[in-house]
Write a protein that holds these residues in place. Structure first.
Motif, PDB file in Angstrom:
ATOM      1  N   ASP A  44      51.522  89.519 -15.859  1.00  0.00           N
ATOM      2  CA  ASP A  44      52.613  88.935 -15.072  1.00  0.00           C
ATOM      3  C   ASP A  44      52.544  89.361 -13.605  1.00  0.00           C
ATOM      4  O   ASP A  44      53.565  89.596 -12.953  1.00  0.00           O
ATOM      5  N   GLU A 101      47.439  87.008 -14.886  1.00  0.00           N
ATOM      6  CA  GLU A 101      48.317  86.214 -15.763  1.00  0.00           C
ATOM      7  C   GLU A 101      48.878  87.054 -16.900  1.00  0.00           C
ATOM      8  O   GLU A 101      50.080  87.015 -17.182  1.00  0.00           O
ATOM      9  N   LYS A 102      48.012  87.841 -17.562  1.00  0.00           N
ATOM     10  CA  LYS A 102      48.435  88.584 -18.737  1.00  0.00           C
ATOM     11  C   LYS A 102      49.284  89.809 -18.395  1.00  0.00           C
ATOM     12  O   LYS A 102      49.920  90.396 -19.274  1.00  0.00           O
TER      13      LYS A 102
END
Length: 218
Positions: free
Chosen positions: A60, A57-58
């Motif tokens: 992308d 998530e962090k």
């Protein structure tokens, strides 16, 4: 003791057998292979899956981690040796195994050093302690990501034990660690190094009388 969640995931969190996530310096792949002998459903497995989701998530989705659970890539010593070669990029490795490669980690394996979980957490979070451990790891081309706790280690045996004298002659599974082996010898037991994944079949077949380990992983 429940692991604490770090929002930036610069570390994975806490261990009293000191399971340490190790990363090979110089690995360049966008998708990293991570090995562990834990199951996906125990406490460590849940934390590792959260770590993988947060990393994806962090970044992308630019950095992804594929975890191989339940020792499918071998025992800890096997995949620890594969990390510097780039065959495996990351692994969750107990400090008992680590001290064979990085002697500095032997200090956290000394029995009865920590009186409470809070004391352990404070020591492992101390900048001077982390610097010593991280520098030791770096000298062997490893980069620690952090540590996870399964609670204090203990003995579980297949017969009643009322005192230390009752351990005399019992074959007790342990990790391949000089510190743990000497501890069991001083207890009067017969230390039997064995992979964690082999413990329960060995108990059922009478190969060993008991085992030493983190009860949180049972």
């Amino acid at each position: 003791m429940r692991p604490e969640k770090n929002s930036n995931f610069r570390k994975i969190v806490i261990s009293l057998g000191c399971a340490v996530a190790m990363f090979a310096t110089g690995a360049q792949a966008a998708t990293y292979k991570m090995a562990t002998n834990t199951s996906e459903n125990d406490g460590s497995g849940v934390l590792l899956n959260e770590f993988v989701r947060d990393v994806a998530e962090k970044t992308d989705g630019r950095v992804r981690i594929k975890i191989f659970f339940n020792g499918v890539l071998g025992d800890q010593m096997a995949y620890l040796q594969q990390i510097p070669k780039g065959v495996i990029d990351m692994a969750l490795v107990n400090s008992g195994a680590l001290e064979n490669v990085i002697p500095e980690f032997g200090v956290v394996n000394l029995p009865y050093v920590f009186r409470t979980a809070d004391e352990y957490r404070d020591v492992m979070s101390d900048p001077a302690v982390k610097q010593m451990l991280f520098e030791g790891a770096a000298s062997h081309h490893f980069a620690p990501l952090g540590y996870i706790s399964n609670g204090f280690r203990g003995l579980f045996v297949n017969q009643e034990v009322d005192g230390i004298d009752d351990l005399a002659g019992l074959k007790i599974r342990t990790m391949t660690s000089e510190t743990y082996i000497e501890m069991l010898e001083r207890f009067g037991a017969v230390p039997t190094p064995m992979s964690y994944t082999d413990v329960f079949p060995a108990l059922q077949q009478g190969v060993i009388d008991g085992a030493e380990g983190g009860l949180g992983g049972l």
